[in-house]
Write a protein that holds these residues in place. Structure first.
Motif, mmCIF file in Angstrom:
data_model
loop_
_atom_site.group_PDB
_atom_site.id
_atom_site.type_symbol
_atom_site.label_atom_id
_atom_site.label_comp_id
_atom_site.label_asym_id
_atom_site.label_seq_id
_atom_site.Cartn_x
_atom_site.Cartn_y
_atom_site.Cartn_z
ATOM 1 N N THR A 223 6.330 -10.213 29.198
ATOM 2 C CA THR A 223 5.077 -10.287 28.447
ATOM 3 C C THR A 223 4.020 -9.368 29.051
ATOM 4 O OG1 THR A 223 4.244 -12.142 29.764
ATOM 5 C CG2 THR A 223 5.445 -12.681 27.730
ATOM 6 N N VAL A 224 3.056 -9.038 28.224
ATOM 7 C CA VAL A 224 1.850 -8.359 28.689
ATOM 8 C C VAL A 224 0.662 -9.120 28.105
ATOM 9 C CG1 VAL A 224 1.878 -6.638 26.830
ATOM 10 C CG2 VAL A 224 0.628 -6.156 28.925
ATOM 11 N N THR A 225 -0.256 -9.510 28.990
ATOM 12 C CA THR A 225 -1.449 -10.250 28.594
ATOM 13 C C THR A 225 -2.619 -9.276 28.615
ATOM 14 O OG1 THR A 225 -0.534 -12.254 29.573
ATOM 15 C CG2 THR A 225 -2.903 -12.238 29.144
ATOM 16 N N VAL A 226 -3.320 -9.190 27.488
ATOM 17 C CA VAL A 226 -4.392 -8.220 27.347
ATOM 18 C C VAL A 226 -5.692 -8.945 27.020
ATOM 19 C CG1 VAL A 226 -5.159 -6.151 26.147
ATOM 20 C CG2 VAL A 226 -2.707 -6.569 26.417
ATOM 21 N N SER A 227 -6.715 -8.698 27.848
ATOM 22 C CA SER A 227 -8.053 -9.226 27.579
ATOM 23 C C SER A 227 -8.917 -8.076 27.091
ATOM 24 C CB SER A 227 -8.661 -9.822 28.847
ATOM 25 O OG SER A 227 -7.899 -10.932 29.263
ATOM 26 N N SER A 228 -9.739 -8.367 26.079
ATOM 27 C CA SER A 228 -10.540 -7.321 25.453
ATOM 28 C C SER A 228 -11.896 -7.865 25.045
ATOM 29 C CB SER A 228 -9.799 -6.793 24.223
ATOM 30 O OG SER A 228 -10.561 -5.838 23.547
ATOM 31 N N PRO B 156 -9.669 1.266 23.988
ATOM 32 C CA PRO B 156 -11.083 0.879 23.916
ATOM 33 C C PRO B 156 -11.264 -0.639 23.956
ATOM 34 C CG PRO B 156 -10.549 2.463 22.187
ATOM 35 C CD PRO B 156 -9.253 2.050 22.823
ATOM 36 N N GLY B 157 -12.211 -1.078 24.778
ATOM 37 C CA GLY B 157 -12.561 -2.491 24.847
ATOM 38 C C GLY B 157 -11.694 -3.327 25.763
ATOM 39 N N VAL B 158 -10.554 -2.794 26.220
ATOM 40 C CA VAL B 158 -9.660 -3.579 27.077
ATOM 41 C C VAL B 158 -10.294 -3.732 28.455
ATOM 42 C CG1 VAL B 158 -7.419 -3.608 28.242
ATOM 43 C CG2 VAL B 158 -7.565 -2.978 25.829
ATOM 44 N N THR B 159 -10.367 -4.976 28.933
ATOM 45 C CA THR B 159 -10.992 -5.266 30.216
ATOM 46 C C THR B 159 -9.984 -5.659 31.288
ATOM 47 O OG1 THR B 159 -11.378 -7.552 29.526
ATOM 48 C CG2 THR B 159 -13.175 -5.975 29.175
ATOM 49 N N GLN B 160 -8.819 -6.168 30.877
ATOM 50 C CA GLN B 160 -7.817 -6.593 31.857
ATOM 51 C C GLN B 160 -6.443 -6.589 31.202
ATOM 52 O OE1 GLN B 160 -8.704 -10.364 33.633
ATOM 53 N NE2 GLN B 160 -6.999 -10.276 35.051
ATOM 54 N N VAL B 161 -5.435 -6.157 31.978
ATOM 55 C CA VAL B 161 -4.052 -6.143 31.507
ATOM 56 C C VAL B 161 -3.170 -6.699 32.619
ATOM 57 C CG1 VAL B 161 -2.128 -4.726 30.715
ATOM 58 C CG2 VAL B 161 -4.462 -4.095 30.095
ATOM 59 N N ALA B 162 -2.268 -7.613 32.250
ATOM 60 C CA ALA B 162 -1.307 -8.153 33.212
ATOM 61 C C ALA B 162 0.075 -8.129 32.577
ATOM 62 C CB ALA B 162 -1.693 -9.576 33.611
ATOM 63 N N ALA B 163 0.889 -7.152 33.000
ATOM 64 C CA ALA B 163 2.272 -7.073 32.526
ATOM 65 C C ALA B 163 3.149 -7.858 33.486
ATOM 66 C CB ALA B 163 2.721 -5.623 32.458
ATOM 67 N N ASP B 164 4.117 -8.590 32.956
ATOM 68 C CA ASP B 164 5.001 -9.424 33.773
ATOM 69 C C ASP B 164 6.447 -9.200 33.349
ATOM 70 O OD1 ASP B 164 6.456 -11.476 35.030
ATOM 71 O OD2 ASP B 164 4.816 -12.911 34.838
ATOM 72 N N ALA B 165 7.187 -8.450 34.176
ATOM 73 C CA ALA B 165 8.587 -8.140 33.865
ATOM 74 C C ALA B 165 9.450 -9.401 33.836
ATOM 75 C CB ALA B 165 9.147 -7.139 34.877
#
Length: 71
Positions: free
Chosen positions: A42-47, A29-38
Protein backbone atom coordinates in the motif's frame (compact mmCIF):
# COMPACT_ATOMS: atom_id res chain seq x y z
CA UNK A 1 -8.74 20.46 4.96
CA UNK A 2 -6.39 17.49 4.87
CA UNK A 3 -7.34 14.13 3.38
CA UNK A 4 -5.62 10.76 3.63
CA UNK A 5 -6.11 8.01 1.07
CA UNK A 6 -4.67 4.50 1.00
CA UNK A 7 -3.98 2.90 -2.38
CA UNK A 8 -3.05 -0.68 -3.27
CA UNK A 9 0.13 -1.00 -5.35
CA UNK A 10 1.57 -4.10 -7.03
CA UNK A 11 5.24 -4.83 -7.57
CA UNK A 12 6.77 -3.36 -4.40
CA UNK A 13 9.19 -5.70 -2.67
CA UNK A 14 11.80 -3.62 -0.84
CA UNK A 15 12.71 -0.27 0.70
CA UNK A 16 14.04 0.97 -2.66
CA UNK A 17 10.55 0.38 -4.12
CA UNK A 18 9.00 2.33 -1.26
CA UNK A 19 11.42 5.22 -1.78
CA UNK A 20 10.84 5.38 -5.54
CA UNK A 21 7.07 5.54 -5.13
CA UNK A 22 7.27 8.03 -2.26
CA UNK A 23 9.47 10.40 -4.27
CA UNK A 24 7.18 10.36 -7.33
CA UNK A 25 3.91 10.75 -5.40
CA UNK A 26 5.40 13.44 -3.13
CA UNK A 27 5.91 15.66 -6.19
CA UNK A 28 2.14 15.90 -6.81
CA UNK A 29 0.47 19.25 -5.98
CA UNK A 30 -0.94 19.44 -2.46
CA UNK A 31 0.64 16.19 -1.23
CA UNK A 32 2.00 16.65 2.29
CA UNK A 33 3.01 13.11 3.27
CA UNK A 34 3.53 9.75 1.56
CA UNK A 35 4.14 6.37 3.21
CA UNK A 36 4.73 3.42 0.89
CA UNK A 37 4.77 -0.02 2.53
CA UNK A 38 6.10 -2.97 0.52
CA UNK A 39 4.99 -5.44 3.19
CA UNK A 40 1.32 -4.49 2.85
CA UNK A 41 1.47 -3.40 -0.79
CA UNK A 42 0.00 0.00 0.00
CA UNK A 43 0.84 3.66 -0.29
CA UNK A 44 -0.80 6.13 2.08
CA UNK A 45 -1.06 9.67 0.75
CA UNK A 46 -1.98 12.76 2.77
CA UNK A 47 -2.95 15.88 0.87
CA UNK A 48 -4.19 19.38 1.51
CA UNK A 49 -6.62 19.07 -1.40
CA UNK A 50 -8.65 16.25 -2.95
CA UNK A 51 -6.35 13.76 -4.68
CA UNK A 52 -6.61 13.11 -8.38
CA UNK A 53 -6.42 9.31 -8.54
CA UNK A 54 -5.27 9.48 -12.17
CA UNK A 55 -2.32 11.67 -11.13
CA UNK A 56 -1.41 9.28 -8.32
CA UNK A 57 -1.68 6.35 -10.76
CA UNK A 58 0.61 8.16 -13.23
CA UNK A 59 3.18 8.91 -10.50
CA UNK A 60 3.21 5.28 -9.33
CA UNK A 61 3.52 4.16 -12.96
CA UNK A 62 6.44 6.56 -13.47
CA UNK A 63 8.17 4.88 -10.50
CA UNK A 64 7.72 1.52 -12.26
CA UNK A 65 4.83 0.06 -10.29
CA UNK A 66 1.08 -0.32 -10.72
CA UNK A 67 -1.63 1.34 -8.66
CA UNK A 68 -4.57 -1.05 -8.57
CA UNK A 69 -7.00 1.23 -6.77
CA UNK A 70 -7.99 2.34 -3.29
CA UNK A 71 -7.06 -0.17 -0.61
Amino acid sequence: MSTTTVFAVTGMSCSHCEKSISEEVSSLPGVTQVAADARTGTVTVSSQQPLDEAAVRAAVDEAGYELVGPA
